[in-house]
Design an enzyme around this catalytic site. Structure first.
Site, PDB file in Angstrom:
ATOM      1  N   GLY A 464       0.820  -1.195   0.000  1.00 60.92           N
ATOM      2  CA  GLY A 464       0.000   0.000   0.000  1.00 60.92           C
ATOM      3  C   GLY A 464       0.859   1.250   0.000  1.00 60.92           C
ATOM      4  O   GLY A 464       1.985   1.252  -0.494  1.00 60.92           O
ATOM      5  N   VAL A 466       2.059   4.906   2.389  1.00 57.03           N
ATOM      6  CA  VAL A 466       2.240   5.417   3.746  1.00 57.03           C
ATOM      7  C   VAL A 466       2.237   6.942   3.706  1.00 57.03           C
ATOM      8  O   VAL A 466       2.941   7.547   2.881  1.00 57.03           O
ATOM      9  CB  VAL A 466       3.555   4.908   4.371  1.00 57.03           C
ATOM     10  CG1 VAL A 466       3.724   5.460   5.786  1.00 57.03           C
ATOM     11  CG2 VAL A 466       3.576   3.382   4.392  1.00 57.03           C
ATOM     12  N   ASP A 575       8.155  -9.305   5.541  1.00 55.94           N
ATOM     13  CA  ASP A 575       8.592  -8.403   4.468  1.00 55.94           C
ATOM     14  C   ASP A 575       9.864  -7.663   4.903  1.00 55.94           C
ATOM     15  O   ASP A 575       9.952  -6.445   4.821  1.00 55.94           O
ATOM     16  CB  ASP A 575       7.478  -7.413   4.122  1.00 55.94           C
ATOM     17  CG  ASP A 575       7.747  -6.641   2.834  1.00 55.94           C
ATOM     18  OD1 ASP A 575       8.452  -7.186   1.960  1.00 55.94           O
ATOM     19  OD2 ASP A 575       7.263  -5.514   2.701  1.00 55.94           O
TER      20      ASP A 575
END
Length: 726
Positions: A464, A466, A575
């Site tokens: 996504g 930030v 991740d």
């Protein structure tokens, strides 16, 4: 004779450029060399991982000539597959294929002092020339760039081109703005079929062991080695959202509508164009669903777009949108002169003081080492209590949330229809459970919405985007997830509870979340915008001695060891990569984004869909979708390698850092030539070899032979201590 044949083919090519009904044909290499000035660098107009594109002159017209870069691992079948797909793909929204060349010539050359005869292969493709470039050059937000009619034309044309491909059983597999060319009148044309596949009539999916494509546009199932027509739809959804908003992401429908209202209010039938915006937003979001079966097919997408055009032609508009946008326009006119403007948050954001309302969620004693024994965080780490309150106005450093309640989005959020929607989302993601947890703050949508602007965007990745901003004058980061398949109900609530309990001096703390959006937002403490990737590979002028690098490695390993070992419930990062290791001005690291992958996909450990940076992913995780402690260990091994070499790890590169390093290790050779020259001095070589050995153990393809993160942390800690004493 050759000249005569070449002249005939050149005349044929001139005719084909003008005759759109002409069939593609074989073109001799000599002709393609002639029209491109022997593939001159001056004629080059583009390049990619597997080809270079040249401009060719044919009479008074132009063509694009794509010369494939022949490599040892490139099979002739790949070229045949591309030609097969191109021969079937004839549509106004697909770049027109004119011809091909497959030529092999025997060449004599000198090899180690000997004359040898070798076959030189040339694979070349010829297309119509599109002078306006590709779509990626036109991507902006609603405030500038293309008008809505042009954007809609590109969206619909791209959908029509993709529908034609799918109806002809063709998977594109590399759909992205860079592969959509823009012709006259903003007509889109899909290009680059280098990865495409033609499926048989009874075939619905295909498999591969070699992952190719463009990260950021690849569907999750790609990482499991399989793809379907729905994989192209996923890529299409990301492109649609980019055309609408100027960025990848998972947008809120009402925010997109509100942003476009400003641009469309003066146009005719603005409300029906806003309906198109709304429909396109819904389509984009649905296309990005992680479950391929929930994505719409291309025909269904076109049918929905056609209905919006019928609405415009007949003057009929959907009643729900009519009511919503009428309210929006009225409120916008009232607020037009009082819109808030926000500035980028600078480095000084850390100096902002906070109110106790939010500070109480972040000023908590934290584990400063992965081993047992708690220490209270130093006062300079949490300057959030006992300081003067900051006035709730817009500051030059950032966006103040409290002063935004007069904006149109605030009033939009207070519409009853959106209140009900927010409540439904709150319940869907386990809000009732989290309401009873006193160490997780639940934020309101109106608190976070003003921060979710392009100007506050600090990072984007596979999960996504930030943003950085102020809430109650406290600096925070807000993670907005891409996926439409975030875990829900108790699953999401339980993951938030677990992550909120990770309290460590070198882990970015999860403060809370907002569940009122379509996809929940995660709110973390702000640490820094600088990260290890930036320091190693972008701002390469920053000197990094071996002691600093070892300290970063040892401290980061300790933090990961802590989360692997300190909890009854297994916590994995999933991740681990340099961009998730944030660094302050003293190079003290804090690891961010722990456990994000568990929020995005179902199955937790057995995620079934690998999302992240492939350059750092455990091969077993890529192959099976099984995330384990050893997956984090492998990723950390790549980080150690980057620290000692200051070279970037890459994926899909036969000459990659990891492959070269492991080949040296396998052959019993040292990797001295890979070490960064800044630190590869005589007195450091023994320590560098030791670090390389630890990296090699972490990168072992046999997961059972990899060390634990606790073992890695212990060994690096001892090395760091001995380095400091020497």
């Amino acid at each position: 004779m050759d000249t005569k044949i070449r002249t005939i083919h050149k005349v044929d090519l001139e005719r084909m450029v003008l005759d759109e009904s002409a069939e593609p044909t074989y073109l001799p290499l000599s002709l393609l060399q002639e029209i491109t000035d022997s593939f001159s660098d001056d004629q080059q107009i583009g390049s990619g991982g597997s080809a270079i594109v040249y401009k060719g002159t044919v009479g008074k017209g132009m063509v694009a000539v794509k010369k494939l870069s022949i490599t040892i691992d490139m099979h002739e079948n790949n070229f045949h597959k591309e030609v097969e797909c191109l021969m079937k793909a004839k549509h106004k929204n697909i770049v027109r294929f004119l011809g091909y060349c497959s030529d092999t010539q025997g060449m004599v050359g000198d090899y180690d002092g000997k004359f040898v005869m070798a076959d030189v292969r040339n694979w070349v493709l010829c297309f119509e020339y599109i002078p306006n470039g590709s779509l990626d050059k036109y991507i902006t937000d609603a405030s500038c760039g293309l008008k809505w009619r042009d954007r809609y034309r590109i969206i619909k044309g791209s959908c029509e081109g993709l529908l034609h491909l799918h109806e002809n059983r063709i998977l594109h597999l590399d759909l992205k703005p860079g592969n959509i060319l823009i012709a006259d009148h903003m007509v889109p044309k899909i290009a680059d079929f280098g990865l495409s596949r033609c499926l048989d009539e009874d075939q619905t999916r295909a498999f591969t062991s070699h992952l190719c494509g463009s990260q950021g546009y690849l569907a999750p199932e790609f990482y499991r080695g399989q793809f379907t027509f729905a994989s192209d739809i996923y890529s299409l959804g990301i492109i649609i959202v980019e055309i609408l908003t100027g960025e990848k992401g998972y947008p809120e429908e009402e925010n997109v509508v509100a942003n476009w209202m400003n641009q469309l209010e003066a146009s005719d039938q603005w409300h029906t164009q806003l309906e198109q915006v709304r429909v396109c937003t819904k389509i984009g979001i649905q296309c990005m669903d992680l479950n391929p079966k929930k994505r719409p097919v291309a025909r269904h997408i076109l049918d929905r777009l056609d209905k919006t055009e019928i609405t415009i032609e007949t003057g009929i508009s959907g009643s729900s949108v009519e009511q919503q946008v009428s309210f929006l326009k009225e409120q916008y006119c009232q607020e037009k002169n009082s819109k808030l403007s926000y500035q980028y948050l600078g480095k000084e954001i850390k100096e902002h003081a906070g109110t106790e309302g939010l500070a109480e969620y972040v000023e908590i004693p934290r584990e400063d080492h992965w081993q047992q024994g708690e220490q209270e965080a130093s006062s300079d780490q949490w300057p959030l209590r006992g300081v003067q309150d900051v006035k709730k106005t817009v500051s030059p450093q950032g966006a103040s949330i409290s002063s935004s309640n007069n904006g149109v989005l605030y009033k939009l959020n207070n519409l009853d229809i959106f209140d009900r929607k927010a409540h439904r989302n709150h319940v869907r993601y386990g809000g009732p459970t989290l309401e009873n947890v006193n160490f997780v703050k639940l934020f309101k949508k109106k608190e976070l919405s003003p921060i979710l602007k392009n100007k506050n965007l600090i990072r984007r990745d596979s999960f996504g985007v930030v943003y950085m901003g102020l809430v109650d004058s406290v600096p925070v980061t807000i993670r907005k997830l891409f996926s439409g398949s975030v875990v829900q109900n108790e699953d999401f609530a339980n993951e938030v509870i677990i992550q909120s309990q990770v309290i460590h001096g070198n882990m970015v703390r999860l403060i809370g979340c907002c569940l009122e959006f379509e996809v929940p937002m995660l709110v973390h403490e702000f640490h820094s915008t600088a990260n290890l990737h930036y320091i190693l590979h972008i701002n390469i002028k920053v000197p990094l001695n071996l002691g600093v690098r070892l300290s970063i490695a040892a401290t980061s390993a300790g933090a990961l060891a802590y989360v692997h070992s300190a909890f009854a419930t297994k916590i994995l990062h999933g991740d681990v990569k340099p961009s998730n290791i944030l660094l302050d001005n003293n190079f003290v690291p804090k690891i961010s984004d722990i456990g994000i992958s568990r929020l995005i996909v179902r199955g937790h450990e057995h995620s079934g869909a690998c999302i992240g940076d492939m350059a750092y992913m455990d091969p077993l995780y890529v192959r099976t979708g099984l995330l384990t402690e050893q997956s984090d260990v492998y990723s950390f091994g790549v980080i150690i390698l980057e620290l000692v070499t200051r070279r970037k790890a890459t994926h899909m590169d036969k000459n990659s850092l990891v492959i070269n390093f492991l080949e040296n290790h396998k052959q019993g050779r040292k990797s001295t030539e890979l070490f960064d020259k800044e630190i590869a001095v005589a007195e450091n070589l023994e320590l560098l070899d030791t670090l390389a050995g630890i990296a090699a153990e972490c990168l072992n393809f046999d997961v059972d032979l990899r060390p634990t993160m606790v073992d890695v942390a212990n060994r690096l800690s001892m090395l760091n201590q001995s380095c400091n004493l020497s």
